[in-house]
Write a protein that holds these residues in place. Structure first.
Motif, PDB file in Angstrom:
ATOM      1  N   GLN A  22      -6.898   8.269  -3.634  1.00  0.00           N
ATOM      2  CA  GLN A  22      -5.685   7.460  -3.431  1.00  0.00           C
ATOM      3  C   GLN A  22      -5.823   6.584  -2.182  1.00  0.00           C
ATOM      4  O   GLN A  22      -5.435   5.410  -2.184  1.00  0.00           O
ATOM      5  CB  GLN A  22      -4.462   8.388  -3.286  1.00  0.00           C
ATOM      6  CG  GLN A  22      -4.078   9.069  -4.596  1.00  0.00           C
ATOM      7  CD  GLN A  22      -3.091  10.215  -4.386  1.00  0.00           C
ATOM      8  OE1 GLN A  22      -3.054  10.841  -3.320  1.00  0.00           O
ATOM      9  NE2 GLN A  22      -2.301  10.503  -5.413  1.00  0.00           N
ATOM     10  N   VAL A  24       0.112   7.592  -1.107  1.00  0.00           N
ATOM     11  CA  VAL A  24      -0.157   6.989   0.202  1.00  0.00           C
ATOM     12  C   VAL A  24       0.897   7.447   1.206  1.00  0.00           C
ATOM     13  O   VAL A  24       2.093   7.391   0.945  1.00  0.00           O
ATOM     14  CB  VAL A  24      -0.200   5.448   0.113  1.00  0.00           C
ATOM     15  CG1 VAL A  24      -0.357   4.828   1.501  1.00  0.00           C
ATOM     16  CG2 VAL A  24      -1.345   5.019  -0.791  1.00  0.00           C
ATOM     17  N   ALA A  76       0.837  -1.204   0.000  1.00  0.00           N
ATOM     18  CA  ALA A  76       0.000   0.000   0.000  1.00  0.00           C
ATOM     19  C   ALA A  76       0.867   1.248   0.000  1.00  0.00           C
ATOM     20  O   ALA A  76       0.603   2.215  -0.725  1.00  0.00           O
ATOM     21  CB  ALA A  76      -0.923  -0.010   1.215  1.00  0.00           C
ATOM     22  N   ARG A  86      -6.855  -2.299  -1.958  1.00  0.00           N
ATOM     23  CA  ARG A  86      -5.836  -3.263  -2.391  1.00  0.00           C
ATOM     24  C   ARG A  86      -4.989  -3.804  -1.243  1.00  0.00           C
ATOM     25  O   ARG A  86      -4.100  -4.616  -1.472  1.00  0.00           O
ATOM     26  CB  ARG A  86      -4.904  -2.594  -3.388  1.00  0.00           C
ATOM     27  CG  ARG A  86      -5.625  -2.264  -4.684  1.00  0.00           C
ATOM     28  CD  ARG A  86      -4.645  -1.629  -5.609  1.00  0.00           C
ATOM     29  NE  ARG A  86      -5.336  -0.904  -6.661  1.00  0.00           N
ATOM     30  CZ  ARG A  86      -4.892  -0.883  -7.904  1.00  0.00           C
ATOM     31  NH1 ARG A  86      -3.801  -1.526  -8.230  1.00  0.00           N
ATOM     32  NH2 ARG A  86      -5.554  -0.189  -8.808  1.00  0.00           N
ATOM     33  N   LEU A  87      -5.241  -3.323  -0.051  1.00  0.00           N
ATOM     34  CA  LEU A  87      -4.443  -3.776   1.083  1.00  0.00           C
ATOM     35  C   LEU A  87      -4.677  -5.277   1.293  1.00  0.00           C
ATOM     36  O   LEU A  87      -5.818  -5.720   1.416  1.00  0.00           O
ATOM     37  CB  LEU A  87      -4.859  -3.003   2.343  1.00  0.00           C
ATOM     38  CG  LEU A  87      -3.931  -3.127   3.530  1.00  0.00           C
ATOM     39  CD1 LEU A  87      -2.628  -2.369   3.270  1.00  0.00           C
ATOM     40  CD2 LEU A  87      -4.608  -2.566   4.771  1.00  0.00           C
ATOM     41  N   MET A 117       2.099   2.749  -3.191  1.00  0.00           N
ATOM     42  CA  MET A 117       1.145   3.347  -4.137  1.00  0.00           C
ATOM     43  C   MET A 117       1.205   4.870  -4.090  1.00  0.00           C
ATOM     44  O   MET A 117       1.563   5.465  -3.079  1.00  0.00           O
ATOM     45  CB  MET A 117      -0.276   2.852  -3.834  1.00  0.00           C
ATOM     46  CG  MET A 117      -0.444   1.369  -4.120  1.00  0.00           C
ATOM     47  SD  MET A 117      -2.077   0.760  -3.671  1.00  0.00           S
ATOM     48  CE  MET A 117      -3.081   1.617  -4.882  1.00  0.00           C
ATOM     49  N   VAL A 120      -5.865   3.685   6.023  1.00  0.00           N
ATOM     50  CA  VAL A 120      -4.903   4.065   4.998  1.00  0.00           C
ATOM     51  C   VAL A 120      -5.029   5.567   4.778  1.00  0.00           C
ATOM     52  O   VAL A 120      -6.126   6.073   4.535  1.00  0.00           O
ATOM     53  CB  VAL A 120      -5.161   3.311   3.677  1.00  0.00           C
ATOM     54  CG1 VAL A 120      -4.192   3.793   2.595  1.00  0.00           C
ATOM     55  CG2 VAL A 120      -5.013   1.813   3.891  1.00  0.00           C
ATOM     56  N   ASP A 131      -8.283   3.729  -2.939  1.00  0.00           N
ATOM     57  CA  ASP A 131      -7.667   2.747  -3.831  1.00  0.00           C
ATOM     58  C   ASP A 131      -6.726   1.832  -3.046  1.00  0.00           C
ATOM     59  O   ASP A 131      -6.808   0.598  -3.137  1.00  0.00           O
ATOM     60  CB  ASP A 131      -6.885   3.517  -4.921  1.00  0.00           C
ATOM     61  CG  ASP A 131      -6.495   2.606  -6.077  1.00  0.00           C
ATOM     62  OD1 ASP A 131      -7.035   1.477  -6.150  1.00  0.00           O
ATOM     63  OD2 ASP A 131      -5.651   3.024  -6.889  1.00  0.00           O
ATOM     64  N   ALA A 132      -5.875   2.445  -2.236  1.00  0.00           N
ATOM     65  CA  ALA A 132      -4.906   1.648  -1.474  1.00  0.00           C
ATOM     66  C   ALA A 132      -5.611   0.784  -0.432  1.00  0.00           C
ATOM     67  O   ALA A 132      -5.219  -0.363  -0.187  1.00  0.00           O
ATOM     68  CB  ALA A 132      -3.897   2.576  -0.801  1.00  0.00           C
TER      69      ALA A 132
END
Ligand code: MOS
Length: 736
Positions: free
Chosen positions: A126, A80, A74, A133-134, A77, A119, A129-130
């Motif tokens: 952003q 982040v 993460a 995907r974590l 990215m 996050v 998104d992170a």
């Protein structure tokens, strides 16, 4: 400081004899135009220099622990800034853990949707998104109980409130008419319009935290937040001037507030965290689903000899709260043989807590269905049955009622509605595809009164300012407090500036349990009383001789402008009130009656509420418009509770399925007919110095029962499971 411990009822009716004449008037809310024009700033809307956005990551198992959290992925990215897995952020309720946080913390999980990480990124997109995907790995427990139907659930009585009196079983055997029925209600979400949101700013040098958040009770939220962060209360400042609805979900701080604060303190930049609608549903608070058994035993004339109400509700292990479904059953009806018993089962769903009239909202709707069944069994008009069962004194505490206009509400409501109660035979009226029927129910809700303080300043220009940390969650606090000060000081309420929602102001109980207006309003009243005394001193008159009206003070033959009396200076007084003996010496509650007409589709089982009327006794009405709106809001929620609202948890993995406003069905305009609200004239000298009781939650307490009773009258189907969705009716509808 004008301080009062409320030990003695105040029957002076003082507010009825003030000159300004604004108390009770249907005055619009001063915050209304700001809200509809977008000028009122809500928690997420503040701008803070260099503000980062945080997005919560929530657990996708019911119970177990996180074994790995891939922060590195993460962090690589775009934009982040941090992945925070601080234990203070992942505690499941407001009881935080103080002290230093370990660098890497792998949380325990107790329910699906529990926050486990935050996050933080330069932009919201952003961060989102992170967060998505974590990579999180878990060690999940095999079969934690996720449903009250799981035989593994352990049920324990909530002992403190148990009432056992006489012999209920014997009364049931001897009864001329008896009802023994089990009713279930679904879990509910508060579903406030504004999602939970916080912007936290940490002043590194001063070591002070400023938090804009959407909260109901700053007086409690301040120590909660300070405690969970390991800070002193003096280091924390909370601001919540506008709150887009709470309904219980913002009584305590929640995960986003702690997460934003932890992140701001760690990163030295402001951080905003706004929950998604789904997260609000999944990780804030639910009303427990309930199972309730009602046993009513009555003599030939329908007088109750036995009264039994048992409840089964759930919460997470270790949580204190248990939906208090028996609350009104303690005092509402007769029956010397009594059993009141509430039991809690431990299951792994999001924490259960206060949602829109905790207790009576679902307790009264079940009780009022049972009362209807008793009326039908005994062949007595349901209104008459209730009239016959109003006890002289509290049935188990043997104390008097402070004020109770239940009989008046039942009678006046029946008249206004055009109630024809004698014929309860179903399937008598039909219009096209629709069966038509009417039903009624009693409304009852405990009156709560809480310690409150408020400051009132008379300013040199003859206007006034009211200041308290009290909140306005859409309830009308700004209007009502301005009216009380206006009445007491002889000012147009438009000349009273009301400042709310700032934890630095004199402390009040916040908005919850319908206590706000009566409690904070009494503090304003007492502050104004002290200001009046000061004006008397200046005029050299007795309190009884002072008249304040339209900015003038009148005593004996003098008439002087307040501006002149103030002589370029302001006068400031603080009022403080706290509950005293009146609380224990009287049973204090609000009452009312609901009448409704429904149409049930003979082919589809769809129910439409056609008419609904409520008559209420709430003590002194402080603002006829905001009080009416509160009651209408409650009745609209009751339509939801009756027909559509239901939290649906997947029995396989315990996740909440319907976690948005498309799938969790609250009533919308077309579901709600014109809601007629009447108030009966009432003063309650023991409820508050204002002689006002609560009102906010009363409109929901029992109204869904009236809808159930109307459905039965329309088509003969008695549904014992709320919400009464078409499938439940279809299975039992008569031949169309
Ligand atoms: Mo209420 S449910 O006490 O905000």
């Amino acid at each position: 400081m004008n301080s009062l411990t409320f030990d003695t009822p105040d029957a002076r009716n003082r507010l009825d004899h003030m000159a300004q004449g604004v108390i009770g008037k249907p005055l619009p809310r001063p915050d209304g135009p700001l809200k509809v024009s977008g000028a009122a700033t809500y928690a997420a809307e503040y701008t803070a220099e260099g503000c980062l956005d945080g997005v919560l990551v929530t657990a996708t198992i019911v119970k177990g622990r996180v074994t790995r959290l891939d922060e590195a992925g993460a962090l690589a990215m775009d934009g982040v800034v941090a992945v925070i897995t601080d234990p203070r952020l992942t505690t499941r309720s407001a009881q935080g853990t103080a002290g230093e946080a370990p660098a890497q913390h792998l949380p325990q999980v107790d329910y699906w949707g529990q926050p486990i990480a935050l996050v933080v990124a330069e932009t919201f997109e952003q961060a989102r998104d992170a967060a998505k995907r974590l990579v999180v790995e878990y060690d999940a427990d095999a079969t934690p109980p996720v449903s009250p139907d799981d035989p593994a659930v352990e049920w324990k009585p909530k002992d403190a409130k148990t009432v056992r009196q006489g012999d209920l079983a014997h009364a049931m055997r001897e009864a001329a008419h008896a009802v023994d029925v089990e009713i279930t209600t679904a879990g509910h979400a508060s579903a406030a319009m504004e999602p939970h949101a916080t912007i936290a700013q940490w002043d590194t040098e001063a070591r002070k935290l400023t938090v804009h958040s959407s909260l109901q009770m700053l007086n409690y939220n301040l120590p909660e937040l300070a405690d969970s962060l390991g800070l002193e209360e003096e280091q924390v400042h909370i601001l919540a001037p506008y709150v887009g609805g709470g309904f219980g979900s913002k009584l305590g701080i929640s995960a986003e507030g702690v997460a934003a604060s932890v992140a701001a303190m760690q990163l030295g930049r402001p951080v905003r965290v706004v929950m998604s609608r789904q997260q609000v549903f999944q990780c804030v608070m639910r009303r427990s689903e309930t199972r309730q058994r009602l046993r009513l035993a009555a003599d030939e004339d329908g007088r109750l000899t036995g009264f039994g109400h048992e409840g089964w509700v759930t919460n997470l292990p270790g949580e204190f709260f248990a939906e208090p479904v028996l609350q009104a059953s303690e005092f509402l009806y007769r029956g010397t043989n009594r059993l009141l018993l509430n039991s809690v089962g431990r299951i792994h769903r999001v924490t259960a807590g206060s949602v829109r009239a905790p207790g009576e909202a679902v307790g009264m709707q079940a009780l009022e269905v049972a009362m209807d069944e008793l009326a039908n069994a005994a062949g007595i008009d349901p209104v008459e049955l209730r009239l016959r069962n109003i006890p002289e004194r509290h049935p188990s505490k043997d104390i008097p009622y402070s004020s109770r206009k239940l009989a008046e509400c039942l009678r006046e409501g029946a008249d206004a509605f055009g109630w024809e109660g004698s014929d309860r035979t179903p399937c008598r009226r039909r219009e096209g595809e629709w069966w038509l029927g009417t039903g009624m129910a009693t409304a009852a809700r405990v009156h709560n009164f809480s310690k409150a303080s408020a400051r009132v300043v008379l300013r040199p220009d003859g206007t006034a300012e009211v200041a308290t940390d009290m909140t306005d969650i859409g309830t009308g606090t700004y209007a009502v407090l301005g009216q009380i000060a206006g009445e007491m000081l002889g000012l147009d309420p438009r000349d009273v500036l009301v400042s709310l929602g700032d934890s630095a102001l004199p402390k009040g109980p916040g908005s919850g349990g319908s206590w706000g207006a009566a409690s904070s309003g009494s503090a304003v009243y007492l502050a104004c009383e002290a200001l009046r005394e000061e004006l008397c001193d200046r005029l050299g008159c007795d309190a009884a001789d002072l008249t304040l009206k339209d900015g003038f003070a009148i005593a004996h033959n003098q008439r002087q402008a307040l501006v002149d009396l103030l002589g370029g200076e302001s006068i400031e007084r603080t009022g403080q009130v706290e509950p005293g003996k009146t609380e224990d010496e009287f049973c204090q509650a609000m009452y009312g009656a609901f009448f409704t007409e429904v149409a049930v589709n003979a082919y589809t089982g769809e129910t439409r509420v056609q008419r609904m009327l409520g008559t209420f006794g709430i003590g002194r009405v402080l603002n006829e418009m905001t009080a009416r709106s509160q009651c209408q809001g409650g009745m609209a929620w009751a339509i939801g509770s009756a027909l559509t609202e239901e939290l649906a948890f997947d029995p396989r993995d315990g996740h909440l399925v319907n976690c948005d406003l498309a799938e969790y069905h609250i009533p919308v305009n077309l579901d709600v007919p014109h809601l007629e609200v009447h108030f009966v004239e009432e003063r309650d000298p023991a409820a508050s110095p204002l002689q006002a009781k609560g009102v906010g939650e009363l409109g929901i307490c029992g109204a869904a029962g009236a809808i159930n009773n109307a459905i039965r009258h329309a088509c003969g189907v008695r549904v014992h499971s709320f919400p009464m969705t078409p499938d439940k009716l279809l299975a039992a509808l008569p031949d169309p």
